[in-house]
Design a protein around this motif. Structure first.
Motif, short mmCIF file in Angstrom:
data_model
loop_
_atom_site.label_atom_id
_atom_site.label_comp_id
_atom_site.label_asym_id
_atom_site.label_seq_id
_atom_site.Cartn_x
_atom_site.Cartn_y
_atom_site.Cartn_z
N PHE A 114 1.69 -9.28 -23.39
CA PHE A 114 0.30 -9.08 -23.79
C PHE A 114 -0.39 -8.18 -22.79
CE2 PHE A 114 -0.41 -12.18 -20.55
CZ PHE A 114 -1.74 -12.09 -20.17
N ALA A 115 -1.47 -7.55 -23.23
CA ALA A 115 -2.23 -6.66 -22.36
C ALA A 115 -3.68 -6.60 -22.82
CB ALA A 115 -1.62 -5.25 -22.37
N MET A 116 -4.52 -6.09 -21.95
CA MET A 116 -5.94 -5.95 -22.24
C MET A 116 -6.31 -4.46 -22.26
SD MET A 116 -7.19 -8.95 -22.68
CE MET A 116 -6.08 -10.35 -22.84
N ARG A 117 -7.17 -4.10 -23.19
CA ARG A 117 -7.59 -2.70 -23.26
C ARG A 117 -8.36 -2.29 -22.01
NH1 ARG A 117 -8.48 1.54 -22.38
NH2 ARG A 117 -9.23 3.27 -23.66
N TYR A 118 -9.18 -3.21 -21.51
CA TYR A 118 -9.93 -2.95 -20.28
C TYR A 118 -9.64 -4.09 -19.30
CZ TYR A 118 -12.29 -0.31 -23.90
OH TYR A 118 -12.55 0.50 -24.98
N GLY A 119 -9.45 -3.77 -18.05
CA GLY A 119 -9.10 -4.79 -17.08
C GLY A 119 -7.60 -5.02 -17.03
N LYS A 120 -7.21 -6.19 -16.55
CA LYS A 120 -5.80 -6.51 -16.33
C LYS A 120 -5.36 -7.70 -17.18
CE LYS A 120 -6.31 -5.13 -11.47
NZ LYS A 120 -6.29 -5.62 -10.08
N PRO A 121 -4.06 -7.74 -17.55
CA PRO A 121 -3.04 -6.71 -17.35
C PRO A 121 -3.27 -5.52 -18.29
CG PRO A 121 -2.14 -8.51 -18.66
CD PRO A 121 -3.52 -8.94 -18.24
N SER A 122 -3.03 -4.34 -17.81
CA SER A 122 -3.33 -3.13 -18.59
C SER A 122 -2.26 -2.84 -19.62
CB SER A 122 -3.48 -1.93 -17.66
OG SER A 122 -2.21 -1.57 -17.11
N ILE A 123 -2.65 -2.09 -20.63
CA ILE A 123 -1.70 -1.66 -21.65
C ILE A 123 -0.62 -0.78 -21.04
CG2 ILE A 123 -1.48 -0.13 -23.67
CD1 ILE A 123 -4.16 -1.28 -24.65
N ALA A 124 -1.00 0.10 -20.13
CA ALA A 124 -0.01 0.98 -19.50
C ALA A 124 1.05 0.18 -18.75
CB ALA A 124 -0.71 1.94 -18.55
N SER A 125 0.63 -0.84 -18.00
CA SER A 125 1.60 -1.63 -17.22
C SER A 125 2.55 -2.40 -18.12
CB SER A 125 0.86 -2.59 -16.28
OG SER A 125 0.15 -3.58 -17.00
N ALA A 126 2.04 -2.91 -19.24
CA ALA A 126 2.91 -3.65 -20.17
C ALA A 126 3.93 -2.72 -20.82
CB ALA A 126 2.06 -4.33 -21.23
N LEU A 127 3.49 -1.54 -21.22
CA LEU A 127 4.41 -0.58 -21.84
C LEU A 127 5.47 -0.13 -20.84
CD1 LEU A 127 1.88 1.57 -23.91
CD2 LEU A 127 3.57 -0.06 -24.80
N THR A 152 -9.70 -1.29 -32.13
CA THR A 152 -8.34 -0.91 -32.51
C THR A 152 -8.09 0.57 -32.23
OG1 THR A 152 -8.65 -2.46 -34.34
CG2 THR A 152 -6.64 -1.15 -34.34
N GLY A 153 -9.04 1.42 -32.58
CA GLY A 153 -8.87 2.85 -32.34
C GLY A 153 -8.70 3.16 -30.87
N SER A 154 -9.49 2.49 -30.03
CA SER A 154 -9.40 2.70 -28.59
C SER A 154 -8.07 2.20 -28.05
CB SER A 154 -10.55 1.97 -27.89
OG SER A 154 -10.47 2.13 -26.50
N THR A 155 -7.54 1.13 -28.63
CA THR A 155 -6.23 0.62 -28.22
C THR A 155 -5.14 1.64 -28.51
OG1 THR A 155 -6.94 -1.65 -28.65
CG2 THR A 155 -4.55 -1.25 -28.54
N PHE A 156 -5.22 2.28 -29.66
CA PHE A 156 -4.27 3.33 -30.01
C PHE A 156 -4.33 4.46 -28.99
CE2 PHE A 156 -3.16 7.29 -32.21
CZ PHE A 156 -1.90 6.97 -32.69
N ASP A 157 -5.54 4.82 -28.59
CA ASP A 157 -5.71 5.87 -27.58
C ASP A 157 -4.97 5.50 -26.30
OD1 ASP A 157 -7.38 7.11 -29.39
OD2 ASP A 157 -9.24 6.50 -28.38
N ALA A 158 -5.11 4.24 -25.86
CA ALA A 158 -4.50 3.79 -24.61
C ALA A 158 -2.97 3.77 -24.72
CB ALA A 158 -5.01 2.40 -24.24
#
Length: 339
Positions: A114-127, A152-158
């Motif tokens: 799992f990840a958070m769009r803002y804050g931790k754990p980040s989407i980048a770290s999970a990927l 959702t759109g912002s999550t896709f961006d990340a």
């Protein structure tokens, strides 16, 4: 290029699917410093605030980040748990239960995080964890039932910001909405039926969705229509008459017009209209958080009771209920590769 510098031999490792559950996020701690960092990241996202960039950054850093963090910290402190922010704690529980359920079907062919769009754990770290594990198939499920650009759109961006740095891009499946999924609707209806069995039928069921500037709808964001569809399917499932429920929108910010009717104004008007016993829920939130635990359960309760209400009940989000976990697992299952 990827920030991961280790070597991966994809020919020697067993390819697996990585399932990533994401949500909005929370500050690291309920204090002004942590809130300032969190709000700076959140409110700097052009998907969240769509006004001329330079003007907004001046307002954000010159006014908002000087005043709002201390106020928001008090609100977060009122809902904080020993384990941390409720949204993060609950999302981790959802992840653990989805992982256990999928492991029963797919064994070690699937990794769940799992990840958070803002804050931790980040989407980048999970990927990056998926990349290091040699995953060749990624499924991303943002836990926002109704698609919206700022969520959702912002999550896709990340997600794409991280993956486009990779030398080798795996298969990628992005689930953008599940607002009309029958199992999601059933889970919502189950919570209402359970509540009525325990507390009786309310005069009015208030379905409060997170708000959005009305301009976003005018520019083509489908969020309002998806909320309306969820409402329609839920009330049909519950066999409610038109006078039994109302759809509203909460959490507005700033002076612009947002989607209406507003939750707080509606609650203030209901007692005078004869609805003095209400139950309120938010189908837009997959996990309880500041907007439900503080705003709906506390702040809006006070508004309703001071206006002459008798009974006010908040129906919790789906959180880690078994029917919710089963639904989430079923959503991602078609995209999991069985080896």
């Amino acid at each position: 290029m990827s920030r991961f510098t280790g070597e991966i031999s994809y020919s020697q490792q067993k390819p697996r699917t990585g399932v990533l559950l994401t949500n909005l996020g929370s500050p690291d701690e309920p204090n002004a410093g942590a809130l300032r960092r969190y709000l700076a990241e959140f409110l700097s996202d052009p998907r969240v605030v769509e006004i001329p960039r330079l003007v907004w950054l001046i307002i954000l850093h010159g006014i908002i980040l000087r005043v709002r963090p201390a106020k928001s910290a008090k609100l977060y402190k009122s809902i904080w748990t020993e384990q941390g922010a409720p949204l993060v704690v609950i999302t981790k529980k959802q992840k653990d239960k989805v992982a256990a359920r999928l492991a029963e079907q797919y064994g070690d062919d699937v990794l769940v995080d799992f990840a958070m769009r803002y804050g931790k754990p980040s989407i980048a770290s999970a990927l990056q964890k998926f990349q290091q594990a040699g995953v060749d198939n990624i499924v991303v499920l943002p836990l926002y039932p109704q698609y919206a650009g700022p969520t959702t759109g912002s999550t896709f961006d990340a997600v794409t910001k991280e993956v486009k740095r990779w030398r080798w891009v795996p298969s990628l499946h992005f689930l953008s909405s599940y607002h009309d999924n029958p199992e999601y609707i059933d889970a919502l209806a189950n919570t209402v039926r359970e509540h009525i069995a325990a507390h009786g039928k309310p005069d009015k069921l208030v379905l409060s969705y997170h708000g959005m500037p009305k301009a976003f709808q005018q520019w083509g964001d489908p969020y309002y229509d998806f909320c309306a569809k969820t409402t329609q399917l839920l009330v049909e499932n519950l066999n409610l008459a038109q006078e039994d429920y109302i759809m509203t929108f909460q959490s507005r910010f700033g002076k612009a017009e947002w989607l209406q009717p507003y939750t707080d104004a509606t609650l203030e008007s209901l007692p005078a209209a004869g609805s003095k016993h209400i139950a309120i829920m938010s189908p837009a939130f997959s996990a309880d958080c500041l907007e439900t635990l503080e705003e709906l359960e506390s702040e809006n309760r006070e508004i309703f009771m001071e206006a002459g209400g008798d009974k006010y009940h908040y129906i919790k989000a789906l959180n880690d209920r078994d029917d919710h976990v089963a639904m989430l697992s079923e959503l991602v299952s078609p995209f999991i590769i069985k080896r």
